[in-house]
Design a protein around this motif. Structure first.
Motif, mmCIF file in Angstrom:
data_model
loop_
_atom_site.group_PDB
_atom_site.id
_atom_site.type_symbol
_atom_site.label_atom_id
_atom_site.label_comp_id
_atom_site.label_asym_id
_atom_site.label_seq_id
_atom_site.Cartn_x
_atom_site.Cartn_y
_atom_site.Cartn_z
ATOM 1 N N VAL A 96 0.851 -1.186 0.000
ATOM 2 C CA VAL A 96 0.000 0.000 0.000
ATOM 3 C C VAL A 96 0.888 1.237 0.000
ATOM 4 N N VAL A 97 0.319 2.329 -0.450
ATOM 5 C CA VAL A 97 1.061 3.589 -0.453
ATOM 6 C C VAL A 97 0.539 4.445 0.686
ATOM 7 N N LEU A 98 1.450 4.826 1.589
ATOM 8 C CA LEU A 98 1.098 5.676 2.720
ATOM 9 C C LEU A 98 1.549 7.099 2.445
ATOM 10 N N GLN A 99 0.730 8.062 2.855
ATOM 11 C CA GLN A 99 1.158 9.459 2.753
ATOM 12 C C GLN A 99 1.966 9.774 4.004
ATOM 13 N N THR A 100 3.223 10.144 3.837
ATOM 14 C CA THR A 100 4.059 10.475 4.988
ATOM 15 C C THR A 100 4.518 11.921 4.870
ATOM 16 N N ASN A 101 5.217 12.388 5.914
ATOM 17 C CA ASN A 101 5.769 13.751 5.866
ATOM 18 C C ASN A 101 6.781 13.911 4.733
ATOM 19 N N PHE A 102 7.306 12.789 4.261
ATOM 20 C CA PHE A 102 8.312 12.845 3.193
ATOM 21 C C PHE A 102 7.710 12.508 1.843
ATOM 22 N N GLY A 103 6.372 12.542 1.765
ATOM 23 C CA GLY A 103 5.708 12.216 0.505
ATOM 24 C C GLY A 103 5.206 10.779 0.513
ATOM 25 N N PRO A 104 4.604 10.347 -0.609
ATOM 26 C CA PRO A 104 4.059 9.000 -0.649
ATOM 27 C C PRO A 104 5.149 7.948 -0.543
ATOM 28 N N ARG A 105 4.847 6.857 0.136
ATOM 29 C CA ARG A 105 5.850 5.813 0.334
ATOM 30 C C ARG A 105 5.175 4.448 0.257
ATOM 31 N N ALA A 106 5.751 3.568 -0.562
ATOM 32 C CA ALA A 106 5.197 2.220 -0.694
ATOM 33 C C ALA A 106 5.684 1.362 0.464
ATOM 34 N N VAL A 107 4.778 0.690 1.139
ATOM 35 C CA VAL A 107 5.129 -0.193 2.252
ATOM 36 C C VAL A 107 4.421 -1.526 2.061
ATOM 37 N N THR A 108 4.864 -2.517 2.823
ATOM 38 C CA THR A 108 4.240 -3.841 2.742
ATOM 39 C C THR A 108 3.550 -4.152 4.062
ATOM 40 N N VAL A 109 2.302 -4.551 4.001
ATOM 41 C CA VAL A 109 1.542 -4.889 5.203
ATOM 42 C C VAL A 109 2.054 -6.220 5.750
ATOM 43 N N GLU A 110 2.368 -6.243 7.069
ATOM 44 C CA GLU A 110 2.834 -7.489 7.687
ATOM 45 C C GLU A 110 1.746 -8.151 8.524
#
Ligand code: ZN
Length: 160
Positions: A96-110
């Motif tokens: 999923v792509v999370l909106q962070t303070n550093f912009g969008p970031r792709a992460v993997t759900v564990e």
């Protein structure tokens, strides 16, 4: 014209984990990727593989994890309140792509809990050896303005 530093390169690519099906391809969207070459706008292993080629060239490039998105790091799991994921249905292994303070970031759900979600912050392609199919569409000189700005203008590039 050969690909070298500070020339503008348009190219199509598809990328797969070595020995697997393609993960993504620029041909899905129809538009080639346009970059100012030699400025770190693509992963280092791909820059090395593309250097010296000309428009019309098609080739494969094998890039090891270290020259791509880096090795996977341990300890990058983070627990995040579920509300940040909106209404989407979450499952372990999903990206999923999370909106962070550093912009969008792709992460993997564990792991998905009642109110929190554990995600892995490693880049989804970290630790993976990749294989690219490359097709060079165009190589041209960059304008002085593009060199000064450090990015491409016009089609596929920035519009000011
Ligand atoms: Zn600009």
């Amino acid at each position: 014209m050969k690909i070298e530093k500070d020339r503008v390169v348009s190219f199509h690519y598809s990328v797969a984990e070595t020995g697997k099906d393609a993960l993504e391809s620029s041909k899905e969207g129809g538009q080639p990727l346009v970059i100012l070459f030699g400025r770190g706008q693509i992963i280092p292993g791909l820059e090395k593989a593309m250097e010296g080629h000309e428009a019309g060239a098609t080739f494969k490039a094998a890039v090891t994890a270290g020259e791509a998105y880096g090795e996977r790091k341990d300890g990058l799991t983070q627990r995040i309140p579920k509300k940040h994921f909106g209404a989407q249905k979450l499952e372990p292994g999903m990206q999923v792509v999370l909106q962070t303070n550093f912009g969008p970031r792709a992460v993997t759900v564990e792991k998905v809990g009642m109110s929190v979600v554990d995600v892995d912050l490693n880049h989804p392609m970290a630790g993976k050896d990749l294989e690219f199919d490359i097709e060079i569409v165009e190589v041209r000189e960059a304008s002085e303005e593009e060199l000064a700005h450090g990015h491409v203008h016009g089609e596929g590039g920035h519009h000011h």
